[in-house]
Design a protein around this motif. Structure first.
Motif, PDB file in Angstrom:
ATOM      1  N   ALA A  62       0.836  -1.300   0.026  1.00  0.00           N
ATOM      2  CA  ALA A  62       0.015   0.054   0.009  1.00  0.00           C
ATOM      3  C   ALA A  62       0.842   1.300  -0.136  1.00  0.00           C
ATOM      4  O   ALA A  62       0.549   2.118  -0.939  1.00  0.00           O
ATOM      5  N   VAL A  63       1.858   1.371   0.770  1.00  0.00           N
ATOM      6  CA  VAL A  63       2.762   2.492   0.931  1.00  0.00           C
ATOM      7  C   VAL A  63       3.659   2.640  -0.492  1.00  0.00           C
ATOM      8  O   VAL A  63       3.671   3.916  -0.905  1.00  0.00           O
ATOM      9  N   SER A  64       3.853   1.539  -1.160  1.00  0.00           N
ATOM     10  CA  SER A  64       4.536   1.464  -2.547  1.00  0.00           C
ATOM     11  C   SER A  64       3.609   2.335  -3.417  1.00  0.00           C
ATOM     12  O   SER A  64       4.154   3.093  -4.163  1.00  0.00           O
ATOM     13  N   CYS A  65       2.442   1.714  -3.329  1.00  0.00           N
ATOM     14  CA  CYS A  65       1.464   2.167  -4.304  1.00  0.00           C
ATOM     15  C   CYS A  65       1.253   3.729  -4.175  1.00  0.00           C
ATOM     16  O   CYS A  65       0.985   4.476  -5.290  1.00  0.00           O
ATOM     17  N   VAL A  66       1.074   4.088  -2.956  1.00  0.00           N
ATOM     18  CA  VAL A  66       0.676   5.551  -2.640  1.00  0.00           C
ATOM     19  C   VAL A  66       1.706   6.392  -3.053  1.00  0.00           C
ATOM     20  O   VAL A  66       1.584   7.476  -3.695  1.00  0.00           O
ATOM     21  N   LEU A  67       3.070   5.871  -2.549  1.00  0.00           N
ATOM     22  CA  LEU A  67       4.148   6.676  -3.099  1.00  0.00           C
ATOM     23  C   LEU A  67       4.368   6.668  -4.594  1.00  0.00           C
ATOM     24  O   LEU A  67       4.763   7.948  -5.314  1.00  0.00           O
ATOM     25  N   ASP A  68       4.156   5.496  -5.458  1.00  0.00           N
ATOM     26  CA  ASP A  68       4.170   5.587  -6.785  1.00  0.00           C
ATOM     27  C   ASP A  68       3.206   6.363  -7.396  1.00  0.00           C
ATOM     28  O   ASP A  68       3.811   7.332  -8.410  1.00  0.00           O
ATOM     29  N   VAL A  69       1.982   6.545  -6.630  1.00  0.00           N
ATOM     30  CA  VAL A  69       1.099   7.616  -7.533  1.00  0.00           C
ATOM     31  C   VAL A  69       1.490   8.859  -7.328  1.00  0.00           C
ATOM     32  O   VAL A  69       1.343   9.671  -8.146  1.00  0.00           O
ATOM     33  N   PHE A  70       1.992   9.307  -6.206  1.00  0.00           N
ATOM     34  CA  PHE A  70       2.019  10.590  -5.818  1.00  0.00           C
ATOM     35  C   PHE A  70       3.481  11.145  -6.507  1.00  0.00           C
ATOM     36  O   PHE A  70       3.392  12.141  -7.218  1.00  0.00           O
ATOM     37  N   LEU A  71       4.613  10.086  -6.545  1.00  0.00           N
ATOM     38  CA  LEU A  71       5.606  10.599  -7.345  1.00  0.00           C
ATOM     39  C   LEU A  71       5.405  10.777  -8.828  1.00  0.00           C
ATOM     40  O   LEU A  71       6.017  11.687  -9.638  1.00  0.00           O
ATOM     41  N   THR A  72       4.715   9.793  -9.339  1.00  0.00           N
ATOM     42  CA  THR A  72       4.358   9.648 -10.889  1.00  0.00           C
ATOM     43  C   THR A  72       3.662  10.880 -11.402  1.00  0.00           C
ATOM     44  O   THR A  72       3.764  11.550 -12.279  1.00  0.00           O
ATOM     45  N   ARG A  73       2.643  11.103 -10.641  1.00  0.00           N
ATOM     46  CA  ARG A  73       1.800  12.556 -10.783  1.00  0.00           C
ATOM     47  C   ARG A  73       2.530  13.639 -10.820  1.00  0.00           C
ATOM     48  O   ARG A  73       2.379  14.667 -11.739  1.00  0.00           O
ATOM     49  N   LYS A  74       3.500  13.760  -9.853  1.00  0.00           N
ATOM     50  CA  LYS A  74       4.332  14.644  -9.774  1.00  0.00           C
ATOM     51  C   LYS A  74       5.393  14.974 -10.799  1.00  0.00           C
ATOM     52  O   LYS A  74       5.473  16.044 -11.447  1.00  0.00           O
ATOM     53  N   TRP A  75       6.072  13.774 -11.404  1.00  0.00           N
ATOM     54  CA  TRP A  75       6.825  13.896 -12.445  1.00  0.00           C
ATOM     55  C   TRP A  75       5.975  14.220 -13.792  1.00  0.00           C
ATOM     56  O   TRP A  75       6.437  14.734 -14.534  1.00  0.00           O
ATOM     57  N   ILE A  76       4.892  13.777 -14.049  1.00  0.00           N
ATOM     58  CA  ILE A  76       3.910  13.964 -15.193  1.00  0.00           C
ATOM     59  C   ILE A  76       3.817  15.513 -15.192  1.00  0.00           C
ATOM     60  O   ILE A  76       4.202  16.210 -16.221  1.00  0.00           O
ATOM     61  N   ARG A  77       3.353  16.098 -13.976  1.00  0.00           N
ATOM     62  CA  ARG A  77       3.177  17.506 -14.094  1.00  0.00           C
ATOM     63  C   ARG A  77       4.812  18.435 -14.507  1.00  0.00           C
ATOM     64  O   ARG A  77       4.529  19.339 -15.092  1.00  0.00           O
ATOM     65  N   GLU A  78       5.720  17.714 -13.996  1.00  0.00           N
ATOM     66  CA  GLU A  78       6.876  18.683 -14.192  1.00  0.00           C
ATOM     67  C   GLU A  78       7.414  18.464 -15.425  1.00  0.00           C
ATOM     68  O   GLU A  78       7.902  19.353 -16.181  1.00  0.00           O
ATOM     69  N   ASP A  79       7.107  17.369 -16.092  1.00  0.00           N
ATOM     70  CA  ASP A  79       7.440  16.973 -17.357  1.00  0.00           C
ATOM     71  C   ASP A  79       6.466  17.800 -18.612  1.00  0.00           C
ATOM     72  O   ASP A  79       7.078  18.282 -19.553  1.00  0.00           O
ATOM     73  N   ALA A  80       5.366  17.890 -18.242  1.00  0.00           N
ATOM     74  CA  ALA A  80       4.373  18.631 -19.034  1.00  0.00           C
ATOM     75  C   ALA A  80       4.728  20.194 -18.904  1.00  0.00           C
ATOM     76  O   ALA A  80       4.704  20.616 -20.046  1.00  0.00           O
ATOM     77  N   LEU A  81       4.994  20.562 -17.621  1.00  0.00           N
ATOM     78  CA  LEU A  81       5.625  22.065 -17.644  1.00  0.00           C
ATOM     79  C   LEU A  81       6.754  22.352 -18.344  1.00  0.00           C
ATOM     80  O   LEU A  81       6.725  23.468 -19.185  1.00  0.00           O
ATOM     81  N   ARG A  82       7.629  21.398 -18.259  1.00  0.00           N
ATOM     82  CA  ARG A  82       8.809  21.597 -19.133  1.00  0.00           C
ATOM     83  C   ARG A  82       8.810  21.322 -20.478  1.00  0.00           C
ATOM     84  O   ARG A  82       9.445  22.475 -21.223  1.00  0.00           O
ATOM     85  N   ALA A  83       7.911  20.483 -21.082  1.00  0.00           N
ATOM     86  CA  ALA A  83       7.782  20.711 -22.483  1.00  0.00           C
ATOM     87  C   ALA A  83       6.966  21.662 -23.085  1.00  0.00           C
ATOM     88  O   ALA A  83       7.184  22.523 -23.666  1.00  0.00           O
ATOM     89  N   TYR A  84       6.134  22.357 -22.021  1.00  0.00           N
ATOM     90  CA  TYR A  84       5.355  23.583 -22.451  1.00  0.00           C
ATOM     91  C   TYR A  84       6.442  24.853 -22.559  1.00  0.00           C
ATOM     92  O   TYR A  84       6.325  25.514 -23.357  1.00  0.00           O
ATOM     93  N   ARG A  85       7.132  25.007 -21.544  1.00  0.00           N
ATOM     94  CA  ARG A  85       7.883  25.963 -21.691  1.00  0.00           C
ATOM     95  C   ARG A  85       9.143  25.873 -22.483  1.00  0.00           C
ATOM     96  O   ARG A  85       9.538  26.783 -22.999  1.00  0.00           O
ATOM     97  N   ALA A  86       9.538  24.700 -22.859  1.00  0.00           N
ATOM     98  CA  ALA A  86      10.555  24.482 -24.000  1.00  0.00           C
ATOM     99  C   ALA A  86       9.937  24.967 -25.228  1.00  0.00           C
ATOM    100  O   ALA A  86      10.363  25.544 -26.312  1.00  0.00           O
ATOM    101  N   GLY A  87       8.326  24.683 -25.473  1.00  0.00           N
ATOM    102  CA  GLY A  87       7.648  25.181 -26.566  1.00  0.00           C
ATOM    103  C   GLY A  87       7.550  26.464 -26.816  1.00  0.00           C
ATOM    104  O   GLY A  87       7.458  27.011 -27.943  1.00  0.00           O
ATOM    105  N   GLN A  88       7.323  27.039 -25.730  1.00  0.00           N
ATOM    106  CA  GLN A  88       7.448  28.714 -25.647  1.00  0.00           C
ATOM    107  C   GLN A  88       8.675  29.431 -26.234  1.00  0.00           C
ATOM    108  O   GLN A  88       8.470  30.428 -26.895  1.00  0.00           O
ATOM    109  N   HIS A  89       9.914  28.787 -25.950  1.00  0.00           N
ATOM    110  CA  HIS A  89      10.860  29.325 -26.192  1.00  0.00           C
ATOM    111  C   HIS A  89      11.444  29.193 -27.565  1.00  0.00           C
ATOM    112  O   HIS A  89      12.420  29.741 -28.012  1.00  0.00           O
ATOM    113  N   GLN A  90      11.008  28.367 -28.429  1.00  0.00           N
ATOM    114  CA  GLN A  90      11.122  28.275 -29.836  1.00  0.00           C
ATOM    115  C   GLN A  90      10.624  29.174 -30.808  1.00  0.00           C
ATOM    116  O   GLN A  90       9.822  29.854 -30.709  1.00  0.00           O
TER     117      GLN A  90
END
Length: 90
Positions: A62-90
């Motif tokens: 259960a702890v592994s699942c909760v941690l995995d979901v929390f970190l994965t959602r955080k990383w997905i948001r970070e990656d999406a924000l990074r891709a968005y910002r990279a797209g604005q600078h081109q």
């Protein structure tokens, strides 16, 4: 298949795809993914060998699942924000 089942299934498939992309994006994330799986396998082996009670496995899982979901959602948001910002600078 009902519409709600189709939407839920599509959302889960999308989440699994985004999860795989997020976990494979950096070496640190890949190491986390393998280490997380290894911990669960070790705890499961200890339970099967009767060296640990089953409730320890369920808590670790259960702890592994909760941690995995929390970190994965955080990383997905970070990656999406990074891709968005990279797209604005081109």
């Amino acid at each position: 298949m009902e519409y709600s089942e189709w939407i839920f299934g599509g959302a889960m498939l999308n989440y699994f795809r985004e999860r795989q992309e997020a976990l494979g994006a950096t070496p640190g994330r890949r190491i986390y993914n393998y280490a997380s799986g290894a911990v669960i396998l070790v705890v499961m082996a200890l339970v099967f060998a009767v060296l640990a009670p089953a409730w320890i496995f369920w808590i670790a899982f259960a702890v592994s699942c909760v941690l995995d979901v929390f970190l994965t959602r955080k990383w997905i948001r970070e990656d999406a924000l990074r891709a968005y910002r990279a797209g604005q600078h081109q």
